[in-house]
Design an enzyme around this catalytic site. Structure first.
Site, PDB file in Angstrom:
ATOM      1  N   ILE A  30      46.332  72.305  55.760  1.00  0.00           N
ATOM      2  CA  ILE A  30      45.104  72.352  56.248  1.00  0.00           C
ATOM      3  C   ILE A  30      43.984  71.380  55.189  1.00  0.00           C
ATOM      4  CG2 ILE A  30      44.235  74.490  54.852  1.00  0.00           C
ATOM      5  CD1 ILE A  30      43.022  73.799  58.361  1.00  0.00           C
ATOM      6  N   LYS A 106      39.224  80.159  55.414  1.00  0.00           N
ATOM      7  CA  LYS A 106      39.586  81.358  56.550  1.00  0.00           C
ATOM      8  C   LYS A 106      40.955  81.619  56.323  1.00  0.00           C
ATOM      9  CE  LYS A 106      41.314  79.872  60.088  1.00  0.00           C
ATOM     10  NZ  LYS A 106      42.662  80.077  60.804  1.00  0.00           N
ATOM     11  N   ASP A 184      45.738  84.261  62.770  1.00  0.00           N
ATOM     12  CA  ASP A 184      45.295  83.292  61.997  1.00  0.00           C
ATOM     13  C   ASP A 184      44.412  82.205  62.889  1.00  0.00           C
ATOM     14  OD1 ASP A 184      45.758  81.448  59.298  1.00  0.00           O
ATOM     15  OD2 ASP A 184      46.008  80.052  60.860  1.00  0.00           O
TER      16      ASP A 184
END
Length: 324
Positions: A30, A106, A184
């Site tokens: 990510i 997040k 997720d």
């Protein structure tokens, strides 16, 4: 108290428009796919260091730990934490104790209790804390929120289905406790819906399909309603192949609003109101820069609370083992 906190910022940044020195904690998928390009193109931030025991970036000072990075680069003003979920609390707390502004990828923590403690710590330290719900920065979200503000809403349908083998290859942590499984990506949908709907809503029932060799669900069906009994249904699935589905449909007294392609396309009735390239993380970092310069925090736990409710209240069904 869970929610949005405002606090003075201890670090002096000089010119309020000067570049903010930031460190990146965790240099995984990510971070490389989203955070690095966003920071590189941002006029607000300069990446000066990373902390990851397994990965380095060419041309950037790399450290094996956050503590080592903070000691090596004491002038850092902010950090972005992109570690797996179960590590975010400890890393964020160290950064806050050193007086740094903190962006949390997040979800902001593995549990609500962790996030609540971070909010309190940020308030005590006077440091900005940002729960970075990136999907809220999709191009159509703000316009959808504005259009729905005064509408009578009759029904909401959420369909968020993608291929885990494409988006999380080799990431075994996602199937462990705290990894969230299909939530997720599903929490991205919940972050949008909690942003665009004018009223709070609550879980009424849930079904979680958990592979026999995993601890987290590969699919989920959720039913919510608000104080006016508006039906809100969500279908999440990690087994989608071919085209991926990230769609939200809201039926109102003035027609249907559809926010599709993860929020990059907005259709009201039959009219395409907006269709734009996805640049969520650019908006995310612009917002973080505002918070750092203003010395305020933005921590909304509503999406995480809905996921916690699903784990608390959902019926579990054991399904076939997951084999990558």
């Amino acid at each position: 108290m869970l929610g949005i906190q405002n606090a003075p910022f201890l670090i002096t940044t000089g010119n309020p428009m000067s570049t903010i020195d930031i460190g990146l904690v965790g240099v995984g998928k990510i971070a490389c796919d989203q955070h690095l390009p966003a920071i590189d193109s941002s006029p607000d931030f300069r990446l000066v260091a990373t902390a990851d025991p397994h990965s380095r970036l060419d041309g950037v000072d790399g450290y094996d730990s956050l503590a080592a990075m903070l000691n090596g680069v004491p002038g850092l003003q902010a950090v972005a934490i992109c570690t797996p979920t179960h590590l975010r609390y400890s890393q964020a707390r160290i950064a806050l104790e050193h007086g740094k502004g903190v962006l949390l990828e997040k979800p902001p923590g593995a549990t609500l209790s962790e996030v609540e403690d971070l909010i309190s710590q940020a308030d005590r330290q006077g440091c900005p804390l940002f729960a970075a719900w990136h999907s809220r920065f999709a191009p159509g979200v703000a316009a959808a929120r504005e259009w729905l503000a005064e509408k009578a809403i009759h029904r909401v349908e959420i369909e968020w289905k993608e291929d885990v083998r494409v988006w999380h290859p080799g990431q075994a942590w996602i199937w462990e406790p705290g990894g969230m499984g299909v939530f997720d990506p599903g929490i991205n949908a919940l972050s949008i819906v909690t942003r665009i709907l004018p009223r709070a809503f609550f879980l009424r029932e849930a079904s979680l399909q958990v592979p026999s060799n995993c601890q987290t669900p590969i699919a989920a069906e959720l039913s919510f309603s608000d104080a006016q009994d508006t039906p809100i249904h969500a279908a999440f699935d990690f087994r989608q192949t071919g085209p991926q589905t990230w769609d939200i449909h809201v039926d109102t007294d003035d027609g249907r609003l559809s926010l599709t392609h993860g929020g990059s396309r907005l259709v009201i009735g039959r009219q395409v109101v907006l269709e734009a390239e996805e640049r969520e993380y650019a908006g995310l970092y612009a917002r973080f820069a505002e918070l750092v310069r203003a010395g305020t925090s933005d921590v909304d736990v509503a999406p995480l609370r809905h996921v916690a409710d699903a784990f608390l209240y959902g019926h579990r069904e054991i399904v076939d083992a997951f084999v990558e």
